[in-house]
Scaffold this active site. Structure first.
Site: not given
Ligand SMILES: CC(C)(COP(=O)([O-])OP(=O)([O-])OC[C@H]1O[C@@H](n2cnc3c(N)ncnc32)[C@H](O)[C@@H]1OP(=O)([O-])[O-])[C@@H](O)C(=O)NCCC(=O)NCCSC(=O)C[C@@](C)(O)CC(=O)[O-]
Length: 306
Positions: A15-16, A211, A213, A244, A253
């Site tokens: 995933r990450d 966690h 990086h 990220c 990581n």
């Molecule tokens: C969170 C949202 C979805 C909010 O995104 P948004 O635009 O605020 O959400 P929304 O509710 O307004 O929906 C907008 C569109 O997204 C769709 N949607 C809404 N939710 C979903 C969903 N769950 N799955 C699939 N589709 C989704 C929804 O249906 C709509 O589709 P449209 O009508 O435009 O076609 C968006 O900001 C997003 O997907 N962000 C990605 C975040 C991400 O994956 N980041 C990387 C992971 S975090 C990380 O790596 C850090 C970590 C964990 O490893 C720890 C570290 O190291 O820090």
């Protein structure tokens, strides 16, 4: 110094590690990576995320990957679910394909929260609360990832009181364990310890994981600093995969191979077969057309070749 006698590692590589990969990675390669990790003895694997495919296209095959993995008893498979839409998608499949654990992911930095999940910290907690409740009602564990606990690409240094705030909110909505993440790898041992101390005000030591990086080459030192506090859960990424999408310049990581080499050298049990882990890292790196980003892997593969 007294260290824990055993450590549990969540490999977050599928995933990450892969979420930021520019080239398409076929679902069967991700599935094969999961299989190789479990065959190497990993008992926790972060498989994919149910996020918007517009935001993170690499994870668009989430359901296909969850469908394709051959479950091994005793292994915990987790997925990221930022909202109810993601949670519902994660449980749309038959029960046997559900994740064992879902991860809600917040940030100690307001700016990072906005960039990553398009809402404030307070709003993110409102979104996570029903997810945590629904997951627990279905017997699915709930983990909370806390990004930017020492530094943020947009806000700079993050103080421990911001970590304290986020950890308290996570606890309040029924999150069972949390990850203290140094998302951009800027942390150094004392800073990481302060972030962990802030988290320990709300979660017990068994429910806190590190966690880290490795952007600045501090991740192993930070792991050791966390071990010194009694932390025994860590996340790392095979072959040091990753970065990220919302933290420009951040590397992956810390490599699982490097962490396991260090832990085994300290006499700490992980249940992981380092040789098989190195093979898993070599497999995914070859599929991506590059060398594993792990010093231990490089050294051991060089020795093997000789
Ligand atoms: C969170 C949202 C979805 C909010 O995104 P948004 O635009 O605020 O959400 P929304 O509710 O307004 O929906 C907008 C569109 O997204 C769709 N949607 C809404 N939710 C979903 C969903 N769950 N799955 C699939 N589709 C989704 C929804 O249906 C709509 O589709 P449209 O009508 O435009 O076609 C968006 O900001 C997003 O997907 N962000 C990605 C975040 C991400 O994956 N980041 C990387 C992971 S975090 C990380 O790596 C850090 C970590 C964990 O490893 C720890 C570290 O190291 O820090």
């Amino acid at each position: 110094m007294k260290y824990p006698t055993k450590v549990r590692i969540v490999d977050v590589g599928p995933r990450d590690g892969l979420q930021n990969e520019k080239q398409p990675v076929p679902a069967e390669v991700k599935i094969s990576l999961v299989h190789r990790l479990q065959d190497a003895g990993l008992k926790e694997i972060e498989v994919t995320s149910f996020v918007s495919p517009k935001w993170v296209p690499q994870m668009a095959d989430n359901a296909e990957v969850m469908h394709g993995i051959r479950r091994q008893p005793g292994v915990r498979y987790s997925v990221l679910t930022p909202n109810m839409k993601g949670f519902e998608a994660a449980i749309a499949a038959p029960r046997e394909e559900w994740p064992d654990e879902i991860v809600v992911f917040g940030a100690a930095s307001e700016a990072f929260s906005q960039k990553n999940i398009n809402c404030s910290i307070a709003e993110s907690i409102e979104r996570f609360a029903p997810v945590a409740e629904a997951a627990r009602a279905k017997g699915i564990q709930v983990r909370g990832a806390m990004s930017c606990t020492v530094g943020c690409p947009y806000e700079g240094d993050i103080s421990p009181d911001k970590v304290d705030y986020l950890a308290r909110l996570m606890k309040g909505i029924g999150v069972q364990r949390v990850d203290v993440a140094d998302t951009i790898g800027v942390g150094t041992p004392r800073k990481v310890q302060r972030a962990i101390e802030a988290t320990l005000a709300h979660f017990g030591i068994d429910d806190v994981s590190g966690h880290f990086h490795d952007t600045y080459g501090q991740a192993l030192a930070n792991t050791l600093a966390a071990l010194e506090m009694g932390v025994w859960n860590f996340q790392s990424s095979v072959a040091g995969l990753g970065g990220c999408p919302y933290a420009k310049g951040a590397t992956g990581n810390v490599a699982t191979e490097d962490v396991v080499y260090m832990l085994h050298g300290m006499g700490i049990e992980t249940g992981i077969d380092l040789d098989r882990l190195i093979d898993a890292g070599a497999y995914i790196s070859e599929a991506l057309g590059r060398e594993p980003n792990s010093r231990a892997s490089k050294a051991i593969r060089t020795k093997r070749a000789a």
